[in-house]
Design a protein around this motif. Sequence first.
Motif, PDB file in Angstrom:
ATOM      1  N   VAL A 100       1.077  -0.702  -0.243  1.00 20.40           N
ATOM      2  CA  VAL A 100       0.391   0.268   0.551  1.00 20.40           C
ATOM      3  C   VAL A 100       0.893   0.936  -0.507  1.00 20.40           C
ATOM      4  O   VAL A 100       1.696   1.315   1.114  1.00 20.40           O
ATOM      5  N   CYS A 101       0.247   2.449  -0.982  1.00 26.79           N
ATOM      6  CA  CYS A 101       1.049   3.030  -1.053  1.00 26.79           C
ATOM      7  C   CYS A 101       0.465   4.575  -0.275  1.00 26.79           C
ATOM      8  O   CYS A 101      -0.892   4.343   0.236  1.00 26.79           O
ATOM      9  N   TYR A 102       1.085   5.428   0.337  1.00 34.42           N
ATOM     10  CA  TYR A 102       0.679   6.594   1.159  1.00 34.42           C
ATOM     11  C   TYR A 102       0.881   7.497   0.598  1.00 34.42           C
ATOM     12  O   TYR A 102       1.872   8.271   0.346  1.00 34.42           O
ATOM     13  N   PRO A 103      -0.367   8.830   0.580  1.00 37.12           N
ATOM     14  CA  PRO A 103      -0.292  10.107   0.629  1.00 37.12           C
ATOM     15  C   PRO A 103       0.944  10.778   0.823  1.00 37.12           C
ATOM     16  O   PRO A 103       1.213  11.131   2.108  1.00 37.12           O
ATOM     17  N   THR A 104       1.803  11.943  -0.171  1.00 35.30           N
ATOM     18  CA  THR A 104       2.357  12.969   0.482  1.00 35.30           C
ATOM     19  C   THR A 104       1.898  13.949   1.088  1.00 35.30           C
ATOM     20  O   THR A 104       2.146  14.763   2.584  1.00 35.30           O
ATOM     21  N   SER A 105       0.863  14.107  -0.156  1.00 33.76           N
ATOM     22  CA  SER A 105      -0.068  15.543   0.962  1.00 33.76           C
ATOM     23  C   SER A 105      -1.554  15.286   0.054  1.00 33.76           C
ATOM     24  O   SER A 105      -1.561  14.446   0.001  1.00 33.76           O
ATOM     25  N   VAL A 106      -2.870  16.014   1.075  1.00 35.27           N
ATOM     26  CA  VAL A 106      -4.154  15.809   0.908  1.00 35.27           C
ATOM     27  C   VAL A 106      -4.704  17.542  -0.044  1.00 35.27           C
ATOM     28  O   VAL A 106      -4.236  17.884   0.890  1.00 35.27           O
ATOM     29  N   SER A 107      -5.087  17.901  -0.814  1.00 34.39           N
ATOM     30  CA  SER A 107      -6.411  18.830  -0.868  1.00 34.39           C
ATOM     31  C   SER A 107      -7.510  18.195  -0.869  1.00 34.39           C
ATOM     32  O   SER A 107      -7.219  17.288  -0.958  1.00 34.39           O
ATOM     33  N   ARG A 108      -8.085  19.062  -0.181  1.00 33.95           N
ATOM     34  CA  ARG A 108      -9.840  19.124  -0.286  1.00 33.95           C
ATOM     35  C   ARG A 108     -10.361  20.207  -1.196  1.00 33.95           C
ATOM     36  O   ARG A 108      -9.845  21.653  -0.162  1.00 33.95           O
ATOM     37  N   SER A 109     -11.345  20.408  -2.007  1.00 34.08           N
ATOM     38  CA  SER A 109     -11.957  21.904  -2.542  1.00 34.08           C
ATOM     39  C   SER A 109     -12.732  21.938  -1.039  1.00 34.08           C
ATOM     40  O   SER A 109     -13.810  21.565  -0.687  1.00 34.08           O
ATOM     41  N   GLU A 110     -13.505  23.027  -1.012  1.00 34.71           N
ATOM     42  CA  GLU A 110     -14.125  24.405  -0.056  1.00 34.71           C
ATOM     43  C   GLU A 110     -15.392  23.369  -0.831  1.00 34.71           C
ATOM     44  O   GLU A 110     -15.969  23.719   0.737  1.00 34.71           O
ATOM     45  N   ASP A 111     -15.775  23.378  -1.162  1.00 25.97           N
ATOM     46  CA  ASP A 111     -16.824  22.617  -1.306  1.00 25.97           C
ATOM     47  C   ASP A 111     -17.700  21.394  -1.297  1.00 25.97           C
ATOM     48  O   ASP A 111     -18.401  20.457  -1.269  1.00 25.97           O
ATOM     49  N   GLY A 112     -16.056  20.745  -0.663  1.00 25.22           N
ATOM     50  CA  GLY A 112     -16.312  19.133  -0.103  1.00 25.22           C
ATOM     51  C   GLY A 112     -16.271  18.044  -1.511  1.00 25.22           C
ATOM     52  O   GLY A 112     -16.243  17.011  -0.947  1.00 25.22           O
ATOM     53  N   THR A 113     -16.734  19.272  -2.688  1.00 22.25           N
ATOM     54  CA  THR A 113     -17.018  17.437  -3.973  1.00 22.25           C
ATOM     55  C   THR A 113     -15.485  17.054  -4.873  1.00 22.25           C
ATOM     56  O   THR A 113     -15.600  16.493  -5.333  1.00 22.25           O
ATOM     57  N   GLU A 114     -14.462  17.102  -4.348  1.00 24.86           N
ATOM     58  CA  GLU A 114     -13.143  16.772  -4.672  1.00 24.86           C
ATOM     59  C   GLU A 114     -12.275  16.345  -3.851  1.00 24.86           C
ATOM     60  O   GLU A 114     -12.158  17.577  -3.214  1.00 24.86           O
ATOM     61  N   ILE A 115     -11.628  15.464  -3.261  1.00 21.95           N
ATOM     62  CA  ILE A 115     -10.382  15.382  -2.870  1.00 21.95           C
ATOM     63  C   ILE A 115      -9.089  14.874  -4.130  1.00 21.95           C
ATOM     64  O   ILE A 115      -8.983  14.353  -4.793  1.00 21.95           O
ATOM     65  N   ARG A 116      -7.981  15.812  -3.668  1.00 22.96           N
ATOM     66  CA  ARG A 116      -6.702  15.412  -4.422  1.00 22.96           C
ATOM     67  C   ARG A 116      -5.789  14.107  -3.419  1.00 22.96           C
ATOM     68  O   ARG A 116      -5.111  14.919  -2.928  1.00 22.96           O
ATOM     69  N   LYS A 117      -4.742  12.994  -3.842  1.00 19.35           N
ATOM     70  CA  LYS A 117      -3.825  13.307  -3.439  1.00 19.35           C
ATOM     71  C   LYS A 117      -2.915  12.881  -3.805  1.00 19.35           C
ATOM     72  O   LYS A 117      -2.834  12.217  -5.027  1.00 19.35           O
ATOM     73  N   TYR A 118      -1.794  13.072  -3.660  1.00 17.52           N
ATOM     74  CA  TYR A 118      -0.537  13.154  -3.978  1.00 17.52           C
ATOM     75  C   TYR A 118       0.343  12.179  -3.437  1.00 17.52           C
ATOM     76  O   TYR A 118       0.493  11.891  -1.938  1.00 17.52           O
ATOM     77  N   TYR A 119       0.819  11.234  -4.638  1.00  9.41           N
ATOM     78  CA  TYR A 119       1.799  10.092  -4.037  1.00  9.41           C
ATOM     79  C   TYR A 119       2.943  10.394  -4.918  1.00  9.41           C
ATOM     80  O   TYR A 119       3.279   9.992  -6.530  1.00  9.41           O
ATOM     81  N   ASP A 120       4.541  10.788  -4.149  1.00 10.29           N
ATOM     82  CA  ASP A 120       5.535  10.777  -4.596  1.00 10.29           C
ATOM     83  C   ASP A 120       6.287   9.707  -4.358  1.00 10.29           C
ATOM     84  O   ASP A 120       6.710   9.230  -3.420  1.00 10.29           O
TER      85      ASP A 120
END
Length: 307
Positions: free
Chosen positions: A39-59
């Motif tokens: 399993v890989c773990y994200p380096t950072s996570v960002s979430r839109s203000e309205d909560g409709t999108e989450i982006r997980k960054y994996y390096d």
Amino acid sequence: MKRKLALCAAVLCLTMALSPSAFAAESVVISQSSAPPEVCYPTSVSRSEDGTEIRKYYDLGPEEDPAGIPRSDFEQDGFRYTLIDLLKQELPENESRQHTETVSLESKSKDMESVLALLPQEKEFITEDGLSGVLTLQLDTVQVEVAGYGSSTREVSATRSYPNLASQDTANIPKTIEDNGRTLTLQNISWQTDNTANTDGYAMGDRFTAVATYTGSATSSYVTGYTVTADYSGTVSRIALNKTRYVAIFEGTAIEPLAPLPDSDSSPVQFNWAYILVPLGVVFAAGGVIGGCLLYKRKHESEEESE
């Protein structure tokens, strides 16, 4: 012939008994042959203000398998998120950008000299996604605000003199007075004797002066402290170290509340036909095999009779 009939029935029973075992054995072999990736773990996570999108960054480095990036749906903060895209980005050897960081601290004084003594001219910062650098204090952004107020109470007193009184009667002494906007209450009276005479030189008798002491309380407020905020700005950077960035984009859908279940007393009972159809299917299958055996027996007996 009876032996053949018994043999057919035995074959049928053995086939029905061994079929589930064969399927189970096959599924075990398949599951054991494909080992899941680490399993890989994200380096950072960002979430839109309205909560409709989450982006997980994996390096990920060359030795890490991107197949270990989780892709399953998940629920968070009233949303259900589903993976809609997985992007691959080749990181540059050196990544840099401008960054501003706001700091906040407490101060006992609002004097600017004391405030600046708390703020170093330069500070090292590391961003959430791993970029680091030395940022410089922006003097025009320094702000000082009152953090809170306290109150204190002290006792105050005042004296009043009431001369030329015929007797030491306290009824003529005011019980309260106003002093600097505060109401004070009579606390003590000290009497003094006045020996006076009229204009002809004859004694008029003793006269009295009352020295009254009044006390009360005064409440005052004071500042308990100050909050200082300031911005540090500068360039932050990092070396990629031969890594590849994967961005997992999840789309969020608001979770609708579940409808209440109907009352068990009023809901109709649903009949499951599988409880009847499955046993009947087994019986018909067994009957077909037995019927085939009987048909074979009769045919064989008729052939013997004709001979």
